[in-house]
Write an enzyme that holds these catalytic residues in place. Structure first.
Site: not given
Ligand code: PAF
Length: 282
Positions: A32, A37, A61, A148-149, A186-188
């Site tokens: 995603a 990325h 995870q 990524g931070e 974020s992918s979310r």
């Protein structure tokens, strides 16, 4: 771009590259993909001869079954995005290829980093992260790996993993990529409905004000102020806000001017969990 599903095959190709002194850069992802990325891939391209990305939604995870089931999957689009930025190799293993028949994580001790913040609220999360990152590092054997931070705690934990296991890998952290309205990519985010998406930039807005307040106020004052901002919010529910020292991730007790601090936040929009953080000035 060459796509591999088989770990042994990928590992032998990497070995061949390394025999000719090629430097390998690695960007592990759960797919995603977004611009954050792609930025990691671009950074990797600058310093390495061969760039490898992986897409693997790592089941161990996730502490929440529903979060795992609903994790966005956009593989065809991801492949196209990676081709557009000239990624050299993509590794997309199946769950079986990584875990064989036993989908369980190994136990890791990261000097206590694993029990703070995300670790406290997502039990077992960092055992899962440690398991998959170590496995991927063994397969890809990169010289440099990029994270990524936004997942700052994960970044510190991966650095610790590399140090503890004496892996010859340099772990690079890259700044958070944000949407125009400040929401951390974020992918979310793809799971947010319109209303939630419009509300979500509030998280970064609060972090920026907290940063300003921390210059003159103590951490208790700032923490309470942040908690108040979310108290009556109709769409965003604060899970935690913590100011911690960057390296140890120890929650601040007394402000020490020689130390670097960061504010960390986790917020729910419905059942979608969003995290963010910001570096502070004392
Ligand atoms: O940050 C992520 O996307 C994941 O935690 C990672 C590092 C790819 C491991 O599954």
């Amino acid at each position: 771009m060459n796509i591999f599903n088989n770990r042994t095959l990928l590992n032998s190709v990497i070995k061949e590259y390394k025999q000719t002194n090629k430097k390998i850069g690695f960007v592990p992802t759960m797919g995603a993909l977004h611009h954050g990325h792609l930025f990691l891939i671009e950074q990797a391209k600058k310093k390495n001869d061969i760039v490898v990305a992986s897409i693997f939604v790592n089941p161990t995870q996730f502490n929440n079954k529903e979060d795992l089931e609903n994790y966005p999957k956009t593989v065809e689009n991801d492949i196209q995005m990676l081709k557009n930025v000239d990624c050299d190799i993509l590794f997309i293993p199946s769950v079986e290829e990584i875990y064989h028949k036993k989908i369980v994580s190994k136990k890791f001790y990261f000097d206590g980093l694993e029990n703070k913040m995300e670790g406290k609220f997502r039990l077992g999360h960092f055992d899962g992260v440690g398991t998959i990152v170590k496995t991927l590092f063994e397969i890809v054997a990169p010289n440099n790996a990029y994270f990524g931070e936004k997942d700052f705690q994960q970044l510190q934990i991966v650095k610790k993993l590399v140090k503890k296991h004496k892996l010859p890998i340099s772990v690079k952290g890259c700044a958070i990529f944000r949407e125009k309205d400040g929401l951390a990519m974020s992918s979310r985010n793809a799971r947010l409905n319109n209303e939630q998406r419009n509300a979500a930039p509030f998280i970064y807005k609060v972090l920026k004000i907290a940063k300003k307040k921390f210059i003159t106020e103590n951490h208790d004052f700032v923490t309470k102020w942040v908690e108040n901002q979310f108290e009556n919010h109709s769409l965003l529910k604060l899970e935690y806000f913590t100011i911690a020292e960057e390296k140890s991730l120890e929650t601040i007790k007394v402000k020490q001017f020689e130390k670097k601090y960061r504010a960390f936040i986790a917020v729910f929009a419905g059942n979608i969990r969003l995290i963010d953080n910001i570096q502070l000035k004392n």
